[in-house]
Enzyme design. Structure first.
Site, short mmCIF file in Angstrom:
data_model
loop_
_atom_site.label_atom_id
_atom_site.label_comp_id
_atom_site.label_asym_id
_atom_site.label_seq_id
_atom_site.Cartn_x
_atom_site.Cartn_y
_atom_site.Cartn_z
N SER A 141 55.80 102.62 91.33
CA SER A 141 55.67 102.77 89.88
C SER A 141 54.46 101.96 89.47
CB SER A 141 56.93 102.21 89.20
OG SER A 141 56.71 102.04 87.81
N TYR A 154 63.28 95.67 88.54
CA TYR A 154 62.48 96.88 88.79
C TYR A 154 61.11 96.51 89.35
CZ TYR A 154 60.91 101.69 88.03
OH TYR A 154 60.45 102.98 88.22
N1 LIG Z 1 60.49 108.50 85.20
C1 LIG Z 1 59.49 107.62 85.17
O1 LIG Z 1 58.86 107.41 84.12
C2 LIG Z 1 59.11 106.88 86.42
C3 LIG Z 1 57.95 106.08 86.36
C4 LIG Z 1 57.57 105.39 87.51
C5 LIG Z 1 58.31 105.51 88.67
N2 LIG Z 1 59.44 106.27 88.69
C6 LIG Z 1 60.18 106.34 89.95
O2 LIG Z 1 60.32 107.68 90.33
C7 LIG Z 1 61.45 107.81 91.21
C8 LIG Z 1 62.30 108.99 90.77
O3 LIG Z 1 62.85 108.67 89.51
P1 LIG Z 1 63.04 109.75 88.34
O4 LIG Z 1 62.32 109.22 87.16
O5 LIG Z 1 62.78 111.10 88.85
O6 LIG Z 1 64.60 109.50 88.02
P2 LIG Z 1 65.88 110.46 88.08
O7 LIG Z 1 67.02 109.58 87.71
O8 LIG Z 1 65.63 111.70 87.30
O9 LIG Z 1 65.98 110.83 89.64
C9 LIG Z 1 66.35 109.87 90.59
C10 LIG Z 1 67.34 110.49 91.58
O10 LIG Z 1 67.67 109.47 92.56
C11 LIG Z 1 69.06 109.61 92.86
N3 LIG Z 1 69.59 108.36 93.43
C12 LIG Z 1 69.94 107.23 92.77
N4 LIG Z 1 70.44 106.35 93.63
C13 LIG Z 1 70.40 106.91 94.86
C14 LIG Z 1 70.80 106.47 96.15
N5 LIG Z 1 71.36 105.25 96.35
N6 LIG Z 1 70.61 107.31 97.20
C15 LIG Z 1 70.07 108.54 97.00
N7 LIG Z 1 69.71 109.01 95.80
C16 LIG Z 1 69.86 108.20 94.74
C17 LIG Z 1 69.69 109.97 91.51
O11 LIG Z 1 70.97 110.55 91.67
C18 LIG Z 1 68.65 110.92 90.93
O12 LIG Z 1 68.93 112.26 91.29
C19 LIG Z 1 62.17 106.45 91.17
O13 LIG Z 1 61.83 105.71 92.31
C20 LIG Z 1 61.60 105.81 89.92
O14 LIG Z 1 61.65 104.41 89.98
C21 LIG Z 1 59.85 106.96 87.59
#
Ligand SMILES: NC(=O)c1ccc[n+]([C@@H]2O[C@H](COP(=O)([O-])OP(=O)(O)OC[C@H]3O[C@@H](n4cnc5c(N)ncnc54)[C@H](O)[C@@H]3O)[C@@H](O)[C@H]2O)c1
Length: 271
Positions: A141, A154
């Site tokens: 991130s 985080y």
């Molecule tokens: N959305 C944002 O703005 C953003 C920004 C920077 C980084 N990220 C990163 O992107 C990645 C994806 O996040 P997202 O925003 O798509 O969120 P999201 O919640 O839509 O998707 C995350 C998925 O991970 C799954 N998950 C959670 N714990 C788990 C585990 N222990 N084992 C397997 N699966 C698990 C959840 O069920 C979910 O389907 C994450 O690493 C997040 O930190 C997101």
């Protein structure tokens, strides 16, 4: 890695958000895709929605557990014979004051965000290294590069993912030159991450209960990412382009570089 057709991708956190976007794009590229997620209901729904686009395997996985990631690797190899692209993407975490975060929340966040990536890299490496060409893409991130307040769990884990990925990229250039490593560091992206506490262990106290003082700030982060964030499909396009260019860093939001520069300047000012 330019030619994805016929190759195999594994995407953790593949049932929603960025992971689902990656899975969709990989199928469009002609890959076979394994989606891994802890949430069985969302995983079944994602598998159903993806099935029309190509060959998909869904494996219920808790990335924080070594045995669960091993089972995922075994299932991927049993079904498709190997893996070429591994996206360690599952992640959780949010806004909370440090003095309100309990031990169970720290362990959960480190377990998913950091151990999940370590397990993925370590367990899949022999499988990836056995291919002619392979890539690991770890989702960190922009939070891994910045150090503002109220996101200690985080930011600590995401900084760890950045450091781990850069180290592996440099090390594999020597030890496994056909295995590329990239770290994906988005800022706001329109996903369902506001629901992350659904999958938390019992000891985790919901943030709204543990730290109600930051409810407004938290809500502002979620609504900004949902309303103004870029789409998972855009991120997935950048990942495909990043692998083709053999990048180590994929930055979907270069405008956030100023925040990183401010941090560097602050450190330099103290030399
Ligand atoms: N959305 C944002 O703005 C953003 C920004 C920077 C980084 N990220 C990163 O992107 C990645 C994806 O996040 P997202 O925003 O798509 O969120 P999201 O919640 O839509 O998707 C995350 C998925 O991970 C799954 N998950 C959670 N714990 C788990 C585990 N222990 N084992 C397997 N699966 C698990 C959840 O069920 C979910 O389907 C994450 O690493 C997040 O930190 C997101």
């Amino acid at each position: 890695m330019k030619d994805l057709r016929g190759r195999v991708a594994v995407v953790t956190g593949g049932a929603n958000g960025i992971g689902l976007g990656l899975a969709e794009r990989f199928l469009q590229e002609g890959m076979k895709v394994v989606i891994a997620d802890i949430n069985e209901q969302d995983l079944a729904r994602a598998e159903q929605s993806l099935a029309a686009s190509g060959e998909v395997l869904a494996v219920t996985t808790d990335v924080s557990r070594e045995d669960s990631v091993q089972s995922l690797a075994d299932a991927a190899v049993a079904r498709f014979g190997g893996v070429h692209v591994l996206c360690n993407n599952a992640g959780v975490g949010g806004t909370q004051r440090f003095d309100t975060v309990g031990q169970a929340t720290w362990e959960w966040t480190i377990g998913v965000n950091l151990w999940g990536v370590v397990h993925g890299c370590r367990i899949f490496l022999p499988i990836l290294a056995a291919q002619d060409e392979a890539y690991i893409v770890n989702t960190a991130s922009m939070a891994g590069f910045t150090s503002g307040p109220y996101q200690a769990t985080y930011k600590a884990t995401k900084a760890g993912v950045v450091a781990l990925s850069e180290c592996l990229a440099n090390e594999f250039e020597i030890e496994y030159p056909h295995v590329g490593v990239a770290v994906l560091s988005p800022a706001y992206t329109s996903t369902s991450i506001r629901n992350d506490e659904r999958n938390a262990p019992p000891g985790h106290i919901p943030r709204a209960v543990a730290d109600p003082r930051l409810n407004e700030r938290r809500e502002s982060v979620y609504s900004t990412l949902e309303q103004e964030g870029i789409s998972p499909a855009e991120i997935a396009g950048m990942v495909v382009a990043g692998m083709a260019a053999r990048k180590t860093h994929i930055f979907p939001h270069p405008q956030w570089f100023e925040a990183w520069q401010q941090r560097v300047d602050k450190v330099r000012s103290q030399l």
